[in-house]
Scaffold this motif. Structure first.
Motif, short mmCIF file in Angstrom:
data_model
loop_
_atom_site.label_atom_id
_atom_site.label_comp_id
_atom_site.label_asym_id
_atom_site.label_seq_id
_atom_site.Cartn_x
_atom_site.Cartn_y
_atom_site.Cartn_z
N ASP A 138 0.85 -3.80 -2.76
CA ASP A 138 0.74 -4.04 -1.31
C ASP A 138 -0.43 -4.95 -1.00
OD1 ASP A 138 2.93 -2.42 -0.83
OD2 ASP A 138 1.74 -0.63 -0.43
N LEU B 143 1.15 0.90 -6.83
CA LEU B 143 1.83 0.55 -5.59
C LEU B 143 0.86 -0.02 -4.57
CD1 LEU B 143 4.29 3.56 -5.24
CD2 LEU B 143 4.90 1.17 -5.61
N ALA B 144 -0.32 0.57 -4.48
CA ALA B 144 -1.32 0.07 -3.55
C ALA B 144 -1.74 -1.35 -3.91
CB ALA B 144 -2.54 1.01 -3.53
N ASP C 150 4.58 9.61 -14.50
CA ASP C 150 3.65 10.51 -13.82
C ASP C 150 2.48 10.84 -14.76
OD1 ASP C 150 5.30 10.55 -11.65
OD2 ASP C 150 6.24 12.49 -12.13
N LEU D 50 7.91 1.67 -12.46
CA LEU D 50 6.54 2.16 -12.26
C LEU D 50 6.10 3.00 -13.46
CD1 LEU D 50 6.94 3.16 -8.52
CD2 LEU D 50 5.62 1.23 -9.41
N ARG E 35 8.03 -2.65 -8.64
CA ARG E 35 8.33 -1.53 -7.75
C ARG E 35 9.49 -0.69 -8.27
NH1 ARG E 35 5.54 -1.97 -2.98
NH2 ARG E 35 4.63 -4.04 -2.54
N THR F 41 -2.59 6.66 -16.49
CA THR F 41 -3.75 5.92 -16.00
C THR F 41 -4.13 4.86 -17.03
OG1 THR F 41 -5.45 7.34 -17.02
CG2 THR F 41 -4.64 7.99 -14.84
N ASP G 247 -4.02 4.24 -11.52
CA ASP G 247 -2.96 5.22 -11.76
C ASP G 247 -1.70 4.76 -11.04
OD1 ASP G 247 -3.41 5.76 -9.08
OD2 ASP G 247 -4.33 7.72 -9.42
N GLY G 248 -0.66 5.63 -11.05
CA GLY G 248 0.62 5.24 -10.48
C GLY G 248 0.54 4.87 -9.01
N SER G 249 -0.17 5.69 -8.22
CA SER G 249 -0.30 5.38 -6.80
C SER G 249 -1.10 4.10 -6.59
CB SER G 249 -0.95 6.55 -6.06
OG SER G 249 -2.27 6.78 -6.55
N GLY G 250 -2.06 3.86 -7.48
CA GLY G 250 -2.85 2.64 -7.41
C GLY G 250 -2.03 1.40 -7.70
#
Length: 236
Positions: free
Chosen positions: A75, A71-72, A106, A103, A100, A109, A66-69
């Motif tokens: 990193d 960015l993770a 919202d 992205l 970055r 997935t 997903d979106g937070s994944g």
């Protein structure tokens, strides 16, 4: 039986594999064999090749993304741009690339098990290299380039290809991939590779299912395939 254009197998993988098993159970020779196809269907085979010493692209293997994944993943991979692919997929369908500054929306997935890799600038700057092998012997090479404004090399997205004569070192790298495959009797194998920032070629995919083998760039492909198939018939 020679596998043809089963381009929707990624959407019905078990049905596809069950059909191949049923053919083999009737005594029909399937090339490449069902056990090879089953092994090759999920791109986690790349993880096994890496363990055997083959150069691969750094990859995160995830049940979903997903979106937070995203960015993770950037990193963890130390990059500002990633490419997310289906673990069971073909033709770059369902593939995504994010930075970055661009992205996913919202709620987005992947919706399936996926693999996440750093974007390789060489895909655009240099292209992706294909090495076609018949009966374990190199047949011909292809250089695949992305169309303007895209990074995907498939013709569906404007990609194009040309005949390619590999340098001895690059050919040896591709041959090492074939040697690392856990099968001895492959009718055909297509090794797709791209150059890492280190300058080393890394395997992107080892296509053993129903790969397009680029007959235009390999004018002797038909003859080589016919000879290999005839040897199997006579040997069987």
């Amino acid at each position: 039986m020679l596998l043809g254009t089963a381009w929707d197998y990624q959407d019905h993988p078990e049905d596809f594999l069950d059909r191949l098993d049923a053919l083999a159970a009737r005594g029909i020779t399937v090339c490449n064999p069902p056990e090879v196809v089953r092994w090759n269907t999920n791109k986690r085979y790349l993880k096994r090749l890496a363990v055997s010493g083959v150069a691969t692209v750094p990859t995160l293997w995830l049940d979903d993304l997903d979106g937070s994944g995203v960015l993770a993943a950037m990193d963890r991979l130390g990059t500002g741009r990633i490419v997310a692919k289906r673990q069971v997929g073909a033709g770059a369908l369902g593939q995504h690339s994010f930075t970055r500054y661009a992205l996913p929306e919202d709620g987005w997935t992947m919706g399936c098990p996926c693999m996440v890799q750093p974007f390789l600038p060489s895909i655009v700057n240099e292209g992706e290299y294909t090495f076609v092998f018949i009966d374990g012997v190199f047949s011909h090479g292809v250089l695949k380039r992305a169309g303007a404004g895209d990074y995907r090399i498939q013709s569906l997205y404007g990609g194009y290809e040309a005949a390619y004569v590999p340098q001895p070192a690059d050919l040896a790298t591709a041959e090492a991939v074939v040697a690392a495959l856990p099968f001895d009797d492959l009718l055909y194998a297509r090794i797709d590779m791209a150059r890492l920032p280190s300058g080393e070629l890394a395997v992107m995919e080892a296509e053993l299912i129903e790969p397009y083998l680029y007959p235009v760039q390999g004018p002797h492909l038909g003859e080589r395939l016919a000879q290999a198939i005839l040897a199997r018939i006579q040997g069987g």
